[in-house]
Design a protein around this motif. Structure first.
Motif, PDB file in Angstrom:
ATOM      1  N   ALA A  29      53.441  20.538  62.434  1.00  0.00           N
ATOM      2  CA  ALA A  29      52.665  21.155  61.363  1.00  0.00           C
ATOM      3  C   ALA A  29      53.540  21.420  60.149  1.00  0.00           C
ATOM      4  N   LEU A  30      52.929  21.357  58.992  1.00  0.00           N
ATOM      5  CA  LEU A  30      53.579  21.716  57.748  1.00  0.00           C
ATOM      6  C   LEU A  30      53.108  23.131  57.405  1.00  0.00           C
ATOM      7  N   VAL A  31      54.039  24.068  57.330  1.00  0.00           N
ATOM      8  CA  VAL A  31      53.695  25.473  57.074  1.00  0.00           C
ATOM      9  C   VAL A  31      54.330  25.885  55.751  1.00  0.00           C
ATOM     10  N   THR A  32      53.496  26.310  54.807  1.00  0.00           N
ATOM     11  CA  THR A  32      53.994  26.747  53.502  1.00  0.00           C
ATOM     12  C   THR A  32      53.412  28.119  53.171  1.00  0.00           C
ATOM     13  N   PRO A  33      54.200  28.986  52.509  1.00  0.00           N
ATOM     14  CA  PRO A  33      53.670  30.295  52.109  1.00  0.00           C
ATOM     15  C   PRO A  33      52.530  30.123  51.105  1.00  0.00           C
ATOM     16  N   ARG A  34      51.608  31.047  51.145  1.00  0.00           N
ATOM     17  CA  ARG A  34      50.457  30.995  50.235  1.00  0.00           C
ATOM     18  C   ARG A  34      50.269  32.360  49.606  1.00  0.00           C
ATOM     19  N   ASN A  35      50.162  32.379  48.301  1.00  0.00           N
ATOM     20  CA  ASN A  35      49.913  33.631  47.589  1.00  0.00           C
ATOM     21  C   ASN A  35      48.417  33.811  47.394  1.00  0.00           C
ATOM     22  N   ALA A  36      47.912  34.956  47.804  1.00  0.00           N
ATOM     23  CA  ALA A  36      46.488  35.247  47.632  1.00  0.00           C
ATOM     24  C   ALA A  36      46.227  35.581  46.168  1.00  0.00           C
ATOM     25  N   ARG A  37      45.125  35.069  45.667  1.00  0.00           N
ATOM     26  CA  ARG A  37      44.725  35.397  44.301  1.00  0.00           C
ATOM     27  C   ARG A  37      44.137  36.794  44.284  1.00  0.00           C
ATOM     28  N   GLY A  38      44.007  37.356  43.131  1.00  0.00           N
ATOM     29  CA  GLY A  38      43.519  38.720  42.996  1.00  0.00           C
ATOM     30  C   GLY A  38      42.160  38.970  43.615  1.00  0.00           C
ATOM     31  N   ASP A  39      41.256  37.981  43.555  1.00  0.00           N
ATOM     32  CA  ASP A  39      39.898  38.175  44.064  1.00  0.00           C
ATOM     33  C   ASP A  39      39.707  37.697  45.502  1.00  0.00           C
ATOM     34  N   GLU A  40      40.762  37.134  46.123  1.00  0.00           N
ATOM     35  CA  GLU A  40      40.661  36.645  47.492  1.00  0.00           C
ATOM     36  C   GLU A  40      41.249  37.630  48.487  1.00  0.00           C
ATOM     37  N   GLU A  41      40.672  37.661  49.660  1.00  0.00           N
ATOM     38  CA  GLU A  41      41.246  38.443  50.750  1.00  0.00           C
ATOM     39  C   GLU A  41      42.410  37.640  51.327  1.00  0.00           C
ATOM     40  N   PRO A  42      43.562  38.268  51.571  1.00  0.00           N
ATOM     41  CA  PRO A  42      44.694  37.503  52.114  1.00  0.00           C
ATOM     42  C   PRO A  42      44.370  36.968  53.506  1.00  0.00           C
ATOM     43  N   THR A  43      44.540  35.679  53.679  1.00  0.00           N
ATOM     44  CA  THR A  43      44.267  35.043  54.957  1.00  0.00           C
ATOM     45  C   THR A  43      45.079  33.764  55.082  1.00  0.00           C
TER      46      THR A  43
END
Length: 76
Positions: A29-43
């Motif tokens: 698997a390729l795993v990369t960090p993801r930044n949640a946008r202001g209006d999105e719930e972090p997931t």
């Protein structure tokens, strides 16, 4: 909470443990960090192509059948 984008590229094997009741998958698997946008719930997001999804479904069915086979008939 840290969030990630996980791209499942290949499922190598699956097994289950009678002691823990967990199914373990060995994957590429390729795993990369993801930044949640202001209006999105972090997931964390898991993505894969159709062929990988079909392999995953078949292997999960096989592992669940093994769990069911270990149960006493009165518990099914």
């Amino acid at each position: 909470m840290k969030t990630f984008q996980i791209e499942l590229q290949k499922i190598k094997s699956m097994s289950n443990s009678n002691q823990t009741g967990l199914i373990e998958a060995r994957v590429d698997a390729l795993v990369t960090p993801r930044n949640a946008r202001g209006d999105e719930e972090p997931t964390t997001t898991l993505s894969f192509d159709e062929a990988t999804a079909r392999v995953l479904m078949l292997l999960l069915k096989q592992q669940l059948a093994e769990f069911d086979g270990r149960k006493a008939r009165s518990r099914r």
